[in-house]
Write a protein that holds these residues in place. Structure first.
Motif, PDB file in Angstrom:
ATOM      1  N   VAL A   1       0.852  -1.196   0.000  1.00  0.00           N
ATOM      2  CA  VAL A   1       0.000   0.000   0.000  1.00  0.00           C
ATOM      3  C   VAL A   1       0.888   1.246   0.000  1.00  0.00           C
ATOM      4  O   VAL A   1       1.808   1.356   0.808  1.00  0.00           O
ATOM      5  CB  VAL A   1      -0.942   0.009   1.229  1.00  0.00           C
ATOM      6  N   GLY A   2       0.600   2.182  -0.904  1.00  0.00           N
ATOM      7  CA  GLY A   2       1.429   3.378  -0.997  1.00  0.00           C
ATOM      8  C   GLY A   2       0.736   4.643  -0.548  1.00  0.00           C
ATOM      9  O   GLY A   2       1.383   5.626  -0.193  1.00  0.00           O
ATOM     10  N   ALA A   3      -0.599   4.644  -0.557  1.00  0.00           N
ATOM     11  CA  ALA A   3      -1.339   5.867  -0.224  1.00  0.00           C
ATOM     12  C   ALA A   3      -2.744   5.519   0.267  1.00  0.00           C
ATOM     13  O   ALA A   3      -3.328   4.528  -0.171  1.00  0.00           O
ATOM     14  CB  ALA A   3      -1.427   6.770  -1.457  1.00  0.00           C
ATOM     15  N   VAL A   4      -3.256   6.355   1.183  1.00  0.00           N
ATOM     16  CA  VAL A   4      -4.573   6.100   1.792  1.00  0.00           C
ATOM     17  C   VAL A   4      -5.361   7.407   1.891  1.00  0.00           C
ATOM     18  O   VAL A   4      -4.798   8.442   2.245  1.00  0.00           O
ATOM     19  CB  VAL A   4      -4.418   5.514   3.227  1.00  0.00           C
ATOM     20  N   SER A   5      -6.659   7.330   1.582  1.00  0.00           N
ATOM     21  CA  SER A   5      -7.526   8.498   1.770  1.00  0.00           C
ATOM     22  C   SER A   5      -8.850   8.038   2.368  1.00  0.00           C
ATOM     23  O   SER A   5      -9.019   6.868   2.728  1.00  0.00           O
ATOM     24  CB  SER A   5      -7.714   9.209   0.421  1.00  0.00           C
ATOM     25  N   CYS A   6      -9.783   8.990   2.503  1.00  0.00           N
ATOM     26  CA  CYS A   6     -11.043   8.703   3.196  1.00  0.00           C
ATOM     27  C   CYS A   6     -12.246   8.797   2.249  1.00  0.00           C
ATOM     28  O   CYS A   6     -12.157   9.410   1.200  1.00  0.00           O
ATOM     29  CB  CYS A   6     -11.236   9.740   4.304  1.00  0.00           C
ATOM     30  N   VAL A   7     -13.356   8.193   2.643  1.00  0.00           N
ATOM     31  CA  VAL A   7     -14.606   8.481   1.941  1.00  0.00           C
ATOM     32  C   VAL A   7     -15.128   9.797   2.501  1.00  0.00           C
ATOM     33  O   VAL A   7     -14.691  10.242   3.559  1.00  0.00           O
ATOM     34  CB  VAL A   7     -15.677   7.365   2.111  1.00  0.00           C
ATOM     35  N   LYS A   8     -16.062  10.414   1.789  1.00  0.00           N
ATOM     36  CA  LYS A   8     -16.554  11.714   2.243  1.00  0.00           C
ATOM     37  C   LYS A   8     -18.046  11.693   2.411  1.00  0.00           C
ATOM     38  O   LYS A   8     -18.765  11.186   1.546  1.00  0.00           O
ATOM     39  CB  LYS A   8     -16.255  12.757   1.169  1.00  0.00           C
ATOM     40  N   ILE A   9     -18.505  12.258   3.515  1.00  0.00           N
ATOM     41  CA  ILE A   9     -19.935  12.518   3.597  1.00  0.00           C
ATOM     42  C   ILE A   9     -20.114  14.024   3.758  1.00  0.00           C
ATOM     43  O   ILE A   9     -19.359  14.665   4.484  1.00  0.00           O
ATOM     44  CB  ILE A   9     -20.638  11.761   4.752  1.00  0.00           C
ATOM     45  N   PRO A  10     -21.059  14.586   3.035  1.00  0.00           N
ATOM     46  CA  PRO A  10     -21.223  16.027   3.127  1.00  0.00           C
ATOM     47  C   PRO A  10     -21.873  16.438   4.446  1.00  0.00           C
ATOM     48  O   PRO A  10     -22.780  15.753   4.933  1.00  0.00           O
ATOM     49  CB  PRO A  10     -22.144  16.359   1.954  1.00  0.00           C
TER      50      PRO A  10
END
Ligand code: GDD
Ligand code: MN
Length: 372
Positions: free
Chosen positions: A163-172
């Motif tokens: 794994v090289g990079a991680v982000s999040c899901v978004k809720i408005p």
């Protein structure tokens, strides 16, 4: 046969293409990949040094809350280094950072000050010269990390060497005009998570974008010629053969502007258009699993809105020439706007089209903040 018939038939074929390809892609991801195990080995005891980079331009109203939010993380404090990179704010942001630092001597904090503002990506590259962590987490000043265990989870995901990079899901945080924002995010989160399960997603989010520092160095930092620094860098990481994933248990809440919502969406669409345009030439180098995802997203962001535009233009022309069928089809398209998913879809196509046109004269690398 009437003179307008070929126009109407072409328009209908284009409309079919416009809707069937995204539906097929969504369906494929949803049924085949959304709930698949993603073959990542997580080590919750992995606690490498993390550099949390916060870019700021006039964030005096948010920066202290942001630093508190990082300080409150359930992660060994001596394994966190905070780097605020400020680009000549005029509202006293840097002074607030320094004062906050004086009150919190038990966490490493650096303030990097740029004499002139040249955009977020440029500032991030400046910050990279001052970071020492194995992991670099970029997070917007006006956002909050998703939960007190966010850094812990990021470190755990990145304990897998693949794994090289991680982000999040978004809720408005708000649903946007007519509920469009909430509905748009629901659809996009499914794609992001499923793409991540498949291999990697080419869209990252500024609330939380974590990278292995060695990979950031390998790809030459953040691109300064386009606005979508996080998404493009994640794509480059995926091209290097490392996974760039959005984890479904990292859920960021995003503040939605009450005023200027449309301009905000257009600017962000402009950045996505820039990112996918720049990604076209990378397609041939993409690992096999990622090629499908990247090709689909390039198609969805660049070609598909144009297909809809051409179809509409053909129908309008036919209607103007007196074709009743064309008029009925156009009216049907308008009436359907009362159906939320369809309205969300059409609005998104409009933002992308306006973004393409606007990109011809301004890239919005340095943008005006939208009040939230
Ligand atoms: N140092 C520095 N220099 N920071 C900047 C600059 C700059 O020129 N421009 C913006 N920032 C900082 C802001 O202070 C904020 O912390 C973060 O970058 C995001 O900027 P916002 O103005 O809050 O934009 P947004 O909420 O719409 O941001 C989203 O879209 C951008 C792309 O359009 C986020 O996802 C960003 O990460 C993304 O880059
Ligand atoms: Mn913001």
């Amino acid at each position: 046969m009437q003179i307008t018939d070929p126009l109407i038939i072409t328009a209908m074929a284009l409309v079919f293409t416009h809707f069937s390809i995204p539906i097929a892609y969504y369906w494929y991801l949803r049924t085949r990949w959304l709930n698949r195990p993603w073959n990542i080995v997580v080590d919750p005891s992995h606690t490498p040094m993390i550099s949390v980079v916060v870019p700021t331009y006039n964030e005096a109203g948010f920066i202290e809350g942001k630093l508190d939010n990082i300080y409150d993380q359930e992660y060994p404090r001596d394994r966190i280094e905070v780097v605020v990179v400020d680009s000549a704010s005029t509202d006293g942001t840097p002074e607030r950072v320094l004062e906050w630092g004086n009150r919190h001597p038990d966490i490493a904090l650096k303030l990097v000050r740029e004499p002139v503002r040249r955009g977020k990506a440029y500032a991030l590259n400046e910050a990279l010269k001052h970071v020492s962590g194995e992991i670099v987490v970029v997070t917007d000043a006006d956002s909050r990390l998703p939960g007190r265990d966010a850094l812990k989870k990021v470190a755990a995901y990145l304990s897998d060497p693949g794994v090289g990079a991680v982000s999040c899901v978004k809720i408005p945080g708000a649903s946007g005009p007519g509920g469009v924002e909430a509905s748009y995010r629901g659809f996009y989160n499914v794609l992001r998570v499923a793409e991540s399960n498949l291999y990697s997603t080419p869209v990252f989010h500024g609330e939380l974008a974590a990278f292995r520092r060695s990979l950031l160095e390998e790809v030459g930092g953040f691109p300064t010629d386009i606005g979508s620094d996080d998404s493009h860098t994640a794509t480059l990481v995926a091209l290097k053969g490392y996974r760039a994933i959005i984890a479904r248990d990292l859920v960021c809440e995003e503040a939605i502007p009450r005023r200027e919502y449309h301009m905000w969406r257009v600017r962000r669409a402009q950045h996505l258009v820039q990112h996918f345009t720049k990604s076209i030439r990378l397609l041939s180098k993409a690992p096999k699993d990622f090629r499908l995802v990247l090709a689909a997203e390039i198609f969805l962001h660049l070609l598909n809105p144009l297909i809809l535009l051409i179809a509409t233009a053909l129908l309008v022309a036919s209607a103007a020439m007196g074709a009743t069928t064309a008029l009925i089809l156009l009216l049907a398209g308008l009436i359907l706007l009362i159906y939320m998913p369809y309205r969300t879809w059409i609005t998104t196509q409009l933002y992308l089209l306006i973004a393409m046109v606007r990109n011809l004269w301004t890239k919005e690398i340095v943008w005006r903040k939208t009040e939230k």
